[in-house]
Design a protein around this motif. Structure first.
Motif, mmCIF file in Angstrom:
data_model
loop_
_atom_site.group_PDB
_atom_site.id
_atom_site.type_symbol
_atom_site.label_atom_id
_atom_site.label_comp_id
_atom_site.label_asym_id
_atom_site.label_seq_id
_atom_site.Cartn_x
_atom_site.Cartn_y
_atom_site.Cartn_z
ATOM 1 N N VAL A 145 0.447 9.180 -9.121
ATOM 2 C CA VAL A 145 0.684 7.996 -9.950
ATOM 3 C C VAL A 145 0.120 6.763 -9.256
ATOM 4 O O VAL A 145 -0.074 6.743 -8.029
ATOM 5 N N ALA A 146 -0.122 5.742 -10.071
ATOM 6 C CA ALA A 146 -0.467 4.413 -9.564
ATOM 7 C C ALA A 146 0.419 3.403 -10.278
ATOM 8 O O ALA A 146 0.862 3.633 -11.408
ATOM 9 N N ILE A 147 0.673 2.295 -9.628
ATOM 10 C CA ILE A 147 1.490 1.235 -10.204
ATOM 11 C C ILE A 147 0.566 0.157 -10.760
ATOM 12 O O ILE A 147 -0.283 -0.384 -10.032
ATOM 13 N N ARG A 148 0.741 -0.154 -12.039
ATOM 14 C CA ARG A 148 0.008 -1.283 -12.610
ATOM 15 C C ARG A 148 0.799 -2.550 -12.332
ATOM 16 O O ARG A 148 1.984 -2.653 -12.677
ATOM 17 N N VAL A 149 0.133 -3.514 -11.721
ATOM 18 C CA VAL A 149 0.796 -4.760 -11.341
ATOM 19 C C VAL A 149 0.309 -5.896 -12.230
ATOM 20 O O VAL A 149 -0.782 -5.852 -12.796
ATOM 21 N N PRO A 172 5.748 -7.254 -12.622
ATOM 22 C CA PRO A 172 5.584 -8.549 -11.954
ATOM 23 C C PRO A 172 5.391 -8.387 -10.450
ATOM 24 O O PRO A 172 6.030 -7.536 -9.812
ATOM 25 N N ALA A 173 4.515 -9.226 -9.900
ATOM 26 C CA ALA A 173 4.109 -9.073 -8.505
ATOM 27 C C ALA A 173 5.289 -9.041 -7.544
ATOM 28 O O ALA A 173 5.313 -8.241 -6.595
ATOM 29 N N ASP A 174 6.308 -9.871 -7.773
ATOM 30 C CA ASP A 174 7.413 -9.946 -6.821
ATOM 31 C C ASP A 174 8.310 -8.710 -6.842
ATOM 32 O O ASP A 174 9.101 -8.500 -5.915
ATOM 33 N N ARG A 175 8.178 -7.872 -7.877
ATOM 34 C CA ARG A 175 9.012 -6.672 -7.969
ATOM 35 C C ARG A 175 8.279 -5.407 -7.523
ATOM 36 O O ARG A 175 8.884 -4.333 -7.419
ATOM 37 N N VAL A 176 6.976 -5.525 -7.280
ATOM 38 C CA VAL A 176 6.174 -4.326 -7.016
ATOM 39 C C VAL A 176 6.618 -3.576 -5.765
ATOM 40 O O VAL A 176 6.779 -2.336 -5.814
ATOM 41 N N PRO A 177 6.831 -4.222 -4.598
ATOM 42 C CA PRO A 177 7.237 -3.440 -3.420
ATOM 43 C C PRO A 177 8.518 -2.639 -3.637
ATOM 44 O O PRO A 177 8.618 -1.475 -3.221
ATOM 45 N N GLU A 178 9.491 -3.251 -4.310
ATOM 46 C CA GLU A 178 10.752 -2.550 -4.593
ATOM 47 C C GLU A 178 10.512 -1.339 -5.496
ATOM 48 O O GLU A 178 11.031 -0.232 -5.248
ATOM 49 N N GLY A 191 -2.004 4.744 -5.635
ATOM 50 C CA GLY A 191 -2.788 3.541 -5.851
ATOM 51 C C GLY A 191 -2.034 2.417 -6.510
ATOM 52 O O GLY A 191 -0.922 2.578 -7.020
ATOM 53 N N VAL A 192 -2.679 1.262 -6.481
ATOM 54 C CA VAL A 192 -2.236 0.066 -7.191
ATOM 55 C C VAL A 192 -3.345 -0.329 -8.146
ATOM 56 O O VAL A 192 -4.528 -0.266 -7.804
ATOM 57 N N HIS A 193 -2.963 -0.731 -9.352
ATOM 58 C CA HIS A 193 -3.935 -1.015 -10.400
ATOM 59 C C HIS A 193 -3.610 -2.344 -11.070
ATOM 60 O O HIS A 193 -2.448 -2.721 -11.220
ATOM 61 N N ILE A 212 -7.999 -11.040 -7.922
ATOM 62 C CA ILE A 212 -8.276 -9.887 -7.063
ATOM 63 C C ILE A 212 -7.627 -10.078 -5.688
ATOM 64 O O ILE A 212 -7.077 -9.127 -5.107
ATOM 65 N N GLU A 213 -7.684 -11.303 -5.149
ATOM 66 C CA GLU A 213 -6.997 -11.585 -3.879
ATOM 67 C C GLU A 213 -5.515 -11.273 -3.989
ATOM 68 O O GLU A 213 -4.905 -10.693 -3.068
ATOM 69 N N SER A 214 -4.914 -11.645 -5.125
ATOM 70 C CA SER A 214 -3.495 -11.381 -5.339
ATOM 71 C C SER A 214 -3.212 -9.893 -5.406
ATOM 72 O O SER A 214 -2.235 -9.395 -4.815
ATOM 73 N N ILE A 215 -4.083 -9.159 -6.111
ATOM 74 C CA ILE A 215 -3.905 -7.709 -6.233
ATOM 75 C C ILE A 215 -3.999 -7.045 -4.865
ATOM 76 O O ILE A 215 -3.190 -6.167 -4.520
ATOM 77 N N ALA A 216 -4.980 -7.464 -4.058
ATOM 78 C CA ALA A 216 -5.148 -6.882 -2.729
ATOM 79 C C ALA A 216 -3.947 -7.195 -1.839
ATOM 80 O O ALA A 216 -3.495 -6.339 -1.057
ATOM 81 N N ALA A 217 -3.412 -8.406 -1.969
ATOM 82 C CA ALA A 217 -2.218 -8.762 -1.182
ATOM 83 C C ALA A 217 -1.027 -7.898 -1.588
ATOM 84 O O ALA A 217 -0.245 -7.451 -0.732
ATOM 85 N N ILE A 218 -0.883 -7.667 -2.883
ATOM 86 C CA ILE A 218 0.192 -6.795 -3.365
ATOM 87 C C ILE A 218 0.012 -5.387 -2.803
ATOM 88 O O ILE A 218 0.977 -4.741 -2.372
ATOM 89 N N ALA A 219 -1.233 -4.904 -2.804
ATOM 90 C CA ALA A 219 -1.500 -3.568 -2.277
ATOM 91 C C ALA A 219 -1.113 -3.479 -0.802
ATOM 92 O O ALA A 219 -0.546 -2.468 -0.355
#
Length: 411
Positions: A145-149, A172-178, A191-193, A212-219
């Motif tokens: 699986v991958a998480i869509r952020v 939402p970005a702030d909930r992704v790590p949890e 993956g992260v998508h 993209i910078e935000s997505i990479a930081a989330i990853a």
């Protein structure tokens, strides 16, 4: 229609004699697809991103001719619905190489994908809601699986395609790590998508790269929580110039900016171009049936309509128009519209076109992306035929519907 591969193909670059022959042979309205152009666009994109994993976004154009051409060229396929999964497999895709990006998937879609992934463990299912992961677990799925952020930044040519800031898409970005921590306990999190928008051109690149910078930081946050990821998928969205005066993207420059935005990450970069691959590889031929001069406008009636190409009505989209029967007759300002009983059925207003006369054939360009995909049967109009060109050869890849096709499901 072969030759070199410029970064954009204008209507004037098509072989007008060939187009007129096709219009006479197969009738109008008619979609004309150039498979060589599909290949050339894919090669140009992959050359700009040699170390990335490039997947074609099937929702852009799911025609068998397009999917088969890209599979033969080495592309993998990203699908957003059950039907797209089935069509990709029917065209020759190995299910183990396919990615399914679910957006509020109906039960029948999710069950199909879960069963397919269980039997083909290389398939990846992307989900943008905790609820979707729960539904996958209920179906006994525990695979890739991958998480869509949702990075909170949207880009593109219209607000209806700026998916990166639309709550419908992604966690939402702030909930992704949890969420990632919980998902990693039940599935193989690989993956992260994210996909932040569509039709990105020069003026959108700054926002696109910020996303993209935000997505990479989330990853990176996810990797700190769950361990290394296999890929970071930044979606597609790279646009083509619909207007004649707009310059195409310089993909080598785009690649440099994207790589800089991604920054330091060990995961493979994954991209999902769609529009960039097929938009300028297809056009629509339509024949003039009415010419009406009024005080406010010269109205040119054609046999194509919003049932043939809905993007102008749906997105206020610009599509270039050229009189291929008489390109040098002298421009006049005209409005071009179809036979549907709505003011929305207009391809252009006050547009300079070489003076159209009855029986002339007009070409409507950049119809490969979300053209036939959004074709419909409004006013009980049968959908058009589609012809594919491959060098000097051509063939029907989708026959013209009949009225019997329109009504065949009725009881």
């Amino acid at each position: 229609m072969t030759g070199s591969s410029p970064a954009v193909r204008r209507l004037s670059d098509w072989d007008h004699d060939k187009l007129l022959t096709l219009a006479d042979e197969y009738g109008t309205p008619l979609y004309v697809l150039d498979e060589n152009r599909v290949r050339a666009n894919y090669r140009r994109f992959t050359k700009a991103f040699p170390d990335a994993h490039v997947m074609y976004a099937a929702k852009t154009h799911t025609g068998r001719a397009v999917l088969s051409t890209l599979l033969d060229a080495g592309a993998d396929i990203e699908c957003a619905a059950r039907g797209e999964l089935q069509r990709a497999i029917d065209a020759g895709a190995d299910p183990n190489t396919v990615q399914y990006t679910a957006v509020n998937p109906p039960d029948i879609d999710l069950s199909y994908a879960a069963d397919l992934g269980t039997d083909n463990p290389g398939l990846t299912i992307t989900a943008g809601a905790q609820d979707t992961f729960d539904r996958l677990a209920e179906r006994g799925y525990n695979g890739r699986v991958a998480i869509r952020v949702n990075p909170g930044i949207g880009t593109g040519h219209h607000e209806k395609v700026a998916t990166g800031k639309d709550a419908k898409f992604g966690i939402p970005a702030d909930r992704v790590p949890e969420v990632a921590a919980a998902v990693a306990e039940q599935f193989d999190l690989v993956g992260v998508h994210a996909h932040v928008g569509s039709g990105v051109l020069h003026d959108d690149l700054d926002d696109h790269c910020r996303a993209i910078e935000s997505i990479a930081a989330i990853a990176r946050d996810v990797e700190a929580e769950t361990g290394p990821l296999e890929f970071v998928d930044i979606g597609g969205g790279f646009g083509v110039p619909y207007r004649e005066e707009t310059e195409p993207l310089e993909m080598d420059t785009v690649s440099e900016r994207v790589r800089a935005a991604v920054g330091d990450i060990d995961a493979t970069l994954k991209l999902e171009p769609g529009r960039y691959i097929v938009a300028d590889a297809e056009l629509i031929l339509t024949r003039v049936n009415t010419r009406k001069e009024t005080e406010s406008a010269t109205v040119i009636g054609v046999d194509a309509s919003l049932a043939t190409l809905i993007r102008p009505a749906m997105f206020d989209a610009y599509h270039p128009i050229r009189n291929v029967s008489a390109p040098d007759r002298g421009d006049e300002s005209v409005s071009v519209g179809g036979p549907c009983c709505t003011s929305a059925d207009v391809f252009c207003t006050d547009r300079p076109v070489s003076q159209p006369e009855r029986t002339d054939v007009l070409a409507v360009g950049n119809a490969g992306a979300y053209g036939y995909e959004l074709a419909n049967q409004f006013h009980s109009q049968p959908r058009p035929a589609e012809v594919a060109i491959d060098g000097d050869d051509h063939r029907v890849v989708r026959r013209r519907e009949t009225l019997a096709d329109v009504t065949k499901l009725e009881q």
